[in-house]
Scaffold this active site. Sequence first.
Site, PDB file in Angstrom:
ATOM      1  N   HIS A 199      -3.041  27.669   2.844  1.00  0.00           N
ATOM      2  CA  HIS A 199      -3.610  26.974   4.001  1.00  0.00           C
ATOM      3  C   HIS A 199      -3.754  27.970   5.156  1.00  0.00           C
ATOM      4  CE1 HIS A 199      -4.670  23.819   6.708  1.00  0.00           C
ATOM      5  NE2 HIS A 199      -3.639  24.044   7.484  1.00  0.00           N
TER       6      HIS A 199
ATOM      7  N   LEU B   9      -3.928  15.587  -4.113  1.00  0.00           N
ATOM      8  CA  LEU B   9      -3.473  15.315  -5.474  1.00  0.00           C
ATOM      9  C   LEU B   9      -2.307  14.330  -5.426  1.00  0.00           C
ATOM     10  CD1 LEU B   9      -3.553  18.975  -6.805  1.00  0.00           C
ATOM     11  CD2 LEU B   9      -5.050  17.107  -7.556  1.00  0.00           C
TER      12      LEU B   9
END
Length: 196
Positions: A110, A94
């Site tokens: 993550h 992004l």
Amino acid sequence: MKTRLVVLISGNGSNLQAILDACKSGELDAVVVSVISNKADAYGLVRAKNAGVDAIHFAKLENETRQEYDTRLADYASACLPDFIILAGWMRILTFAFLNHFPNRVINIHPALPNTFPGTHAIERAYEAHQRGEITQTGVMIHLVPDEGVDDGPLLATQEINFIQNESLEDFESRVHQVEHELLVNTLKKIIKEKQ
Ligand code: GRF
């Protein structure tokens, strides 16, 4: 007032499912107001629909630049009036065209420890590194997304995971996912409490 979450996904959506379940059970004082996928065939879209949550495949238009896509995505997400945007397996970087709209409000999960295995296939890469005798543990991290860095940003939570001798990749993966689901819900619970 319940905390409003927009969840961005690209695939299976098991982390999304953990959030949906925790919202339903009341463990999280939150509501998923929208699920957005950049992939048409993401199974997470089915999970959202099954939970009665608004879900959309947000396709990139022909000739659209990354900035234009991110601006359009930010407009769509903003209209959902989110308190937080959760990247739960969102496999697309992004840019500031999106991030500037939601300072300190974009959260990523993550499946590795800080500064290790950024990007895709982190679980497999950690498993292989362990097979080569390079590491004895890996983990899961949850962090804010301040900029365009990949799987990097101010930490909200980490959980270490030890390897088990002779464990198959498949079993190891499901153990990591289990840790992800618990850490994600617990971290959101904490953040929501702090906000209230
Ligand atoms: C998770 O391991 C997440 O941490 C990573 O991509 C995977 C998505 O899994 N970024 P799912 O779609 O939530 O099942």
